[in-house]
Write a protein that holds these residues in place. Structure first.
Motif, PDB file in Angstrom:
ATOM      1  N   ILE A 259       5.379   3.268   5.214  1.00 54.17           N
ATOM      2  CA  ILE A 259       4.537   2.792   4.124  1.00 54.17           C
ATOM      3  C   ILE A 259       3.174   3.467   4.169  1.00 54.17           C
ATOM      4  O   ILE A 259       2.635   3.885   3.130  1.00 54.17           O
ATOM      5  CB  ILE A 259       4.387   1.255   4.168  1.00 54.17           C
TER       6      ILE A 259
ATOM      7  N   SER B 168       1.011   9.708  -1.552  1.00 55.86           N
ATOM      8  CA  SER B 168       0.965   9.405  -2.982  1.00 55.86           C
ATOM      9  C   SER B 168      -0.328   9.873  -3.642  1.00 55.86           C
ATOM     10  O   SER B 168      -0.372  10.089  -4.854  1.00 55.86           O
ATOM     11  CB  SER B 168       1.127   7.898  -3.222  1.00 55.86           C
TER      12      SER B 168
ATOM     13  N   TRP C 203       3.679   0.681  -5.945  1.00 58.88           N
ATOM     14  CA  TRP C 203       4.754  -0.036  -5.241  1.00 58.88           C
ATOM     15  C   TRP C 203       4.466  -0.095  -3.745  1.00 58.88           C
ATOM     16  O   TRP C 203       4.613  -1.149  -3.111  1.00 58.88           O
ATOM     17  CB  TRP C 203       6.076   0.684  -5.516  1.00 58.88           C
ATOM     18  N   ALA C 204       4.020   1.026  -3.188  1.00 60.39           N
ATOM     19  CA  ALA C 204       3.696   1.072  -1.760  1.00 60.39           C
ATOM     20  C   ALA C 204       2.509   0.154  -1.446  1.00 60.39           C
ATOM     21  O   ALA C 204       2.477  -0.507  -0.399  1.00 60.39           O
ATOM     22  CB  ALA C 204       3.379   2.504  -1.332  1.00 60.39           C
TER      23      ALA C 204
ATOM     24  N   ALA D 127      10.134   7.694  -0.788  1.00 53.56           N
ATOM     25  CA  ALA D 127      10.178   6.372  -1.411  1.00 53.56           C
ATOM     26  C   ALA D 127      11.615   5.848  -1.440  1.00 53.56           C
ATOM     27  O   ALA D 127      11.853   4.649  -1.229  1.00 53.56           O
ATOM     28  CB  ALA D 127       9.607   6.437  -2.830  1.00 53.56           C
TER      29      ALA D 127
ATOM     30  N   ASP E 276       2.423  -2.998   1.135  1.00 49.71           N
ATOM     31  CA  ASP E 276       1.380  -3.074   2.155  1.00 49.71           C
ATOM     32  C   ASP E 276       0.645  -4.410   2.097  1.00 49.71           C
ATOM     33  O   ASP E 276       0.376  -5.038   3.133  1.00 49.71           O
ATOM     34  CB  ASP E 276       0.405  -1.910   1.965  1.00 49.71           C
TER      35      ASP E 276
ATOM     36  N   VAL F 116      12.510   4.498   1.938  1.00 51.41           N
ATOM     37  CA  VAL F 116      11.908   3.176   2.139  1.00 51.41           C
ATOM     38  C   VAL F 116      12.691   2.096   1.409  1.00 51.41           C
ATOM     39  O   VAL F 116      13.025   1.044   1.967  1.00 51.41           O
ATOM     40  CB  VAL F 116      10.438   3.169   1.665  1.00 51.41           C
ATOM     41  N   SER F 117      13.000   2.332   0.143  1.00 53.48           N
ATOM     42  CA  SER F 117      13.697   1.317  -0.655  1.00 53.48           C
ATOM     43  C   SER F 117      15.080   1.014  -0.098  1.00 53.48           C
ATOM     44  O   SER F 117      15.536  -0.133  -0.127  1.00 53.48           O
ATOM     45  CB  SER F 117      13.800   1.758  -2.118  1.00 53.48           C
TER      46      SER F 117
ATOM     47  N   LEU G 220       3.594   6.926   2.981  1.00 53.51           N
ATOM     48  CA  LEU G 220       3.810   6.948   1.542  1.00 53.51           C
ATOM     49  C   LEU G 220       2.493   6.765   0.795  1.00 53.51           C
ATOM     50  O   LEU G 220       2.250   7.425  -0.226  1.00 53.51           O
ATOM     51  CB  LEU G 220       4.802   5.845   1.157  1.00 53.51           C
ATOM     52  N   LEU G 221       1.641   5.888   1.285  1.00 52.02           N
ATOM     53  CA  LEU G 221       0.335   5.667   0.657  1.00 52.02           C
ATOM     54  C   LEU G 221      -0.520   6.934   0.714  1.00 52.02           C
ATOM     55  O   LEU G 221      -1.146   7.314  -0.282  1.00 52.02           O
ATOM     56  CB  LEU G 221      -0.390   4.512   1.353  1.00 52.02           C
TER      57      LEU G 221
END
Length: 218
Positions: free
Chosen positions: A4, A11, A159-160, A25, A164, A28-29, A7-8
């Motif tokens: 996460i 992004s 979404w991330a 992503a 979080d 992660v999902s 990803l943040l």
């Protein structure tokens, strides 16, 4: 660093490709068993098709273009349609290509792209405009493609951020059972996907507006 957190960071990093961002992503999902969001990411990676329900195509993929016609002497020229409602229907297009393909088109640096219409649609437009049968296209700007790509990145970022804030951060590439359960029980996480699906109003603009062939024109 957790997935996460990665990803943040990625992004908001313009040097990270849309392909790499979507794949992370998607990882992660899947780890969180968030099937609806995984399906959304798969569509963005592989593209949408004519069998997909309009209401399940993100609103940011509906773009406004311009009907143009190929004049054998002067080249591509815009077609003037005085009926504004008809013009809106004709020029509004759902862009179905994968984010990967759209990124490739965007990086071509061409300022204008065109959606090629079917032979049937060409015949209809010839009858409508009184122009002898020729090639009609919908011209769309490079900025429209940029908007779609940026919307995909923003969707992943938000979404991330939601994950979080819910305390779902993981450890390396893994998540605890508690985090997986929380992700699937949290309305903010489970219903997040509804934030970017089409409204009823935009879903009404659908007849003949899903095209899969985008080309360059000069």
């Amino acid at each position: 660093m957790s997935l996460i957190k990665e990803l943040l960071i990625e992004s908001v990093d313009d040097t990270v490709s849309i392909e790499a961002l979507l794949r992370k992503a998607y990882l992660v999902s899947n780890k969180l068993d968030l099937n609806d969001f995984s399906e959304f990411l798969k569509k963005e990676m592989h593209g949408y098709n004519d069998n997909d329900d309009i209401s399940k195509i993100p609103y940011y993929r509906l773009v406004k273009g311009t009907l143009i016609v190929l004049n054998p002497i002067s080249g591509w020229r815009p077609v003037v349609i005085e009926d504004k409602e008809l013009e809106e229907i004709i020029s509004s297009r759902w862009i179905m290509q994968s984010a990967f393909e759209l990124n490739s088109l965007y990086e071509s640096k061409s300022e204008e792209l065109s959606i090629r219409l079917s032979g049937e649609m060409n015949q209809k437009f010839s009858s409508l405009t009184g122009v002898p049968t020729t090639q009609f296209c919908i011209s769309i700007s490079r900025a429209s493609i940029c908007h779609i790509l940026n919307s995909v990145k923003t969707s992943i970022l938000e979404w991330a951020l939601t994950l979080d804030k819910e305390g779902i951060v993981g450890d390396g590439i893994d998540f605890s059972f508690a985090e997986i359960n929380k992700a699937n029980e949290s309305p903010q996480v489970c219903n997040y996907i509804n934030n970017f699906y089409s409204s009823i109003e935009s879903s009404q603009i659908q007849q003949g507006t899903k095209d899969s062939d985008i080309k360059f024109y000069r």
